[in-house]
Enzyme design. Structure first.
Site, mmCIF file in Angstrom:
data_model
loop_
_atom_site.group_PDB
_atom_site.id
_atom_site.type_symbol
_atom_site.label_atom_id
_atom_site.label_comp_id
_atom_site.label_asym_id
_atom_site.label_seq_id
_atom_site.Cartn_x
_atom_site.Cartn_y
_atom_site.Cartn_z
ATOM 1 N N GLN A 256 0.823 -1.209 0.000
ATOM 2 C CA GLN A 256 0.000 0.000 0.000
ATOM 3 C C GLN A 256 0.854 1.255 0.000
ATOM 4 O O GLN A 256 0.507 2.263 -0.605
ATOM 5 C CB GLN A 256 -0.943 0.004 1.197
ATOM 6 C CG GLN A 256 -1.988 -1.096 1.151
ATOM 7 C CD GLN A 256 -2.726 -1.127 -0.177
ATOM 8 O OE1 GLN A 256 -3.477 -0.217 -0.524
ATOM 9 N NE2 GLN A 256 -2.498 -2.187 -0.947
ATOM 10 N N HIS A 259 1.689 2.944 -3.332
ATOM 11 C CA HIS A 259 0.649 3.637 -4.092
ATOM 12 C C HIS A 259 0.881 5.138 -4.155
ATOM 13 O O HIS A 259 0.706 5.768 -5.185
ATOM 14 C CB HIS A 259 -0.723 3.409 -3.435
ATOM 15 C CG HIS A 259 -1.459 2.223 -3.979
ATOM 16 N ND1 HIS A 259 -1.860 2.122 -5.280
ATOM 17 C CD2 HIS A 259 -1.885 1.091 -3.368
ATOM 18 C CE1 HIS A 259 -2.491 0.982 -5.459
ATOM 19 N NE2 HIS A 259 -2.514 0.334 -4.313
ATOM 20 N N GLU A 324 -9.071 0.837 5.426
ATOM 21 C CA GLU A 324 -9.555 0.442 4.099
ATOM 22 C C GLU A 324 -9.356 -1.066 3.901
ATOM 23 O O GLU A 324 -10.273 -1.793 3.542
ATOM 24 C CB GLU A 324 -8.791 1.226 3.039
ATOM 25 C CG GLU A 324 -9.140 0.853 1.604
ATOM 26 C CD GLU A 324 -8.227 1.530 0.605
ATOM 27 O OE1 GLU A 324 -8.588 1.540 -0.589
ATOM 28 O OE2 GLU A 324 -7.152 2.039 0.994
ATOM 29 N N HIS A 325 -8.134 -1.518 4.109
ATOM 30 C CA HIS A 325 -7.808 -2.942 4.037
ATOM 31 C C HIS A 325 -7.373 -3.394 5.433
ATOM 32 O O HIS A 325 -6.551 -2.730 6.060
ATOM 33 C CB HIS A 325 -6.649 -3.202 3.074
ATOM 34 C CG HIS A 325 -6.830 -2.624 1.711
ATOM 35 N ND1 HIS A 325 -6.318 -1.389 1.349
ATOM 36 C CD2 HIS A 325 -7.470 -3.105 0.626
ATOM 37 C CE1 HIS A 325 -6.623 -1.154 0.082
ATOM 38 N NE2 HIS A 325 -7.331 -2.161 -0.377
ATOM 39 N N ASP A 358 -7.035 -6.918 -4.437
ATOM 40 C CA ASP A 358 -6.841 -5.872 -5.436
ATOM 41 C C ASP A 358 -7.103 -6.382 -6.842
ATOM 42 O O ASP A 358 -7.606 -5.652 -7.694
ATOM 43 C CB ASP A 358 -5.416 -5.333 -5.361
ATOM 44 C CG ASP A 358 -5.278 -4.177 -4.392
ATOM 45 O OD1 ASP A 358 -6.303 -3.724 -3.853
ATOM 46 O OD2 ASP A 358 -4.141 -3.733 -4.156
ATOM 47 N N HIS A 417 -53.774 17.320 4.440
ATOM 48 C CA HIS A 417 -53.486 15.883 4.390
ATOM 49 C C HIS A 417 -54.717 15.083 4.840
ATOM 50 O O HIS A 417 -55.107 14.108 4.200
ATOM 51 C CB HIS A 417 -52.310 15.543 5.317
ATOM 52 C CG HIS A 417 -50.963 15.836 4.741
ATOM 53 N ND1 HIS A 417 -50.576 17.106 4.411
ATOM 54 C CD2 HIS A 417 -49.913 15.015 4.447
ATOM 55 C CE1 HIS A 417 -49.331 17.078 3.939
ATOM 56 N NE2 HIS A 417 -48.903 15.819 3.957
#
Length: 426
Positions: A256, A259, A324-325, A358, A417
């Site tokens: 990661q 990235h 996230e992961h 992934d 109503h």
């Protein structure tokens, strides 16, 4: 890497302080993106071309990628890559098909019909990142759930590089079934999808990960169009004990970190010995990593090792991070599944390495980041549909309910109503 050691409350307080500083750092981007969106609204295609020249150093004549260019790109990709993409496609479809939801109708009471229609969105926009790497996997992850949902038209945008889009991205788009591809990226492409230009059609929803400018643009156009989520930099959290392999953990953290320089790589463990081994291994592996410059900055600025006092404390801390992961590299990892409350995608055991998700397992890799896994979910088929409710009453059924409806309406001070119900029985 930064280390945090102490009581659970102290560690959580330090994590919250870091999150607040990150939010402050992002505020300067908001105005830049606001101006980009304004220019695209006012100047359309011309603004897109100017921003492509400014940000991507590419002068574009045509924003739309031709069918011929797509086919040629596909043909240039190696056969083994095409085969791998096709197998990944099969896995993604087999997993996401199970998410599909269907219409329902019920008739629990005589004369009353209630139901729900599941309706696909008409047109969606998919953002595929460019820049320092190509992401054909993101094409498949975003497009295939939309196809399963029944979306009629899928528009893809992705930044050009040297006046072209990487062949593997074009191949993935062809395999996934993208309808149109535009060679634009960044915040200006999000504005184009949200508002439309002379060439780029307006969509109903925008999905796909991107950098901070893309994420900020999605945030600002939300309401004009739908969005999947506001995603930040990639992140991974790993829970590990003394039985875990430090080489595997280091490799997964770096998967990661490579990235983005803003990516977060976090280890939470109750073993100081393991933590020391992992940190040593990270720097050993960094030496031979092609994207060392990126990963090294991410590890230095956003790498984190947390020493917790117990396994229970490890889960408390990681649930607050809401990564996230999330990898669980503990002895008998499946037995801990019920302890996980907040995570985008969960990987159990030392052989469920994050890159499996992934690329290949079929689970989606478009995931909530920056703690938003507390209230967001991974991208799925459900992101590409909307729901309409259905109600039908016979006169006899309404007669039984009319007094209660009128009573509640008048209790709220809404006389019209009540009269709308009662007039049917005058």
């Amino acid at each position: 890497m930064k280390w945090l050691v102490g009581e659970t409350t102290e560690i959580l307080a330090a994590l919250n302080e870091d999150a607040e500083l990150t939010q402050e750092d992002n505020q300067h981007v908001e105005e830049q993106v606001r101006q980009i969106i304004k220019q695209v609204i006012e100047n359309g295609d011309q603004a897109l071309k100017e921003y492509s020249k400014k940000f991507d150093q590419v002068e574009l004549e045509d924003l739309l990628v031709s069918e011929e260019a797509i086919n040629l790109g596909y043909q240039r990709v190696e056969d083994e890559v095409i085969e791998a993409l096709e197998v990944a496609k099969e896995n993604i479809i087999s997993y996401h098909k199970k998410q599909k939801q269907y219409d329902f109708m019920d008739t629990e009471k005589t004369g009353v019909l209630r139901g729900q229609l599941v309706l696909p969105l008409a047109r969606i926009g998919v953002y595929v990142p460019g820049g320092t790497a190509s992401y054909p996997s993101s094409v498949l992850m975003n497009v295939l759930p939309a196809k399963i949902a029944g979306v009629k038209e899928i528009i893809m945008v992705t930044p050009p590089s040297s006046n072209s889009i990487p062949d593997v991205i074009l191949a993935a788009a062809k395999i996934a079934g993208v309808d149109k591809i535009f060679q634009i990226g960044g915040a200006h492409s999000i504005a184009a999808l949200a508002y439309g230009t002379q060439t780029v059609p307006k969509v109903d929803k925008i999905v796909g990960p991107g950098n901070i400018y893309v994420a900020t643009a999605k945030k600002q156009v939300f309401g004009v169009v739908g969005i999947d989520m506001i995603a930040g930099p990639s992140e991974i959290g790993i829970l590990a004990d003394q039985t875990a392999n430090p080489t595997y953990i280091a490799a997964d953290l770096l998967s990661q970190a490579e990235h983005d320089t803003l990516a977060r790589a976090i280890l939470v463990t109750d073993s100081t010995k393991l933590a020391e081994q992992v940190e040593k291994e990270i720097y050993r592996q960094l030496d031979t990593l092609p994207r060392k410059k990126i990963a090294e900055v991410a590890i230095k600025n956003h790498g984190l090792i947390i020493i917790a006092s117990t396994v229970e404390a490890m889960f408390t801390i990681m649930n607050e991070i809401a990564p996230e992961h999330l990898e669980v590299q503990l002895a008998d990892p499946i037995s801990y599944l019920h302890e996980i409350k907040n995570a985008g995608s969960i990987f159990l055991g030392e052989y469920a390495s994050e890159p499996v998700g992934d690329y290949f397992s079929g689970t989606n890799h478009v995931l909530p980041t920056s703690g938003t896994a507390k209230f967001y979910s991974p991208l799925g088929v459900y992101d590409f549909v909307k729901y309409s409710q259905v109600t039908y009453y016979t006169k006899e059924a309404l007669a039984q309910a009319k007094d209660a409806i009128a009573l509640l309406a008048r209790k709220e001070g809404l006389e019209a109503h009540a009269r709308a119900i009662e007039c049917r029985f005058d």
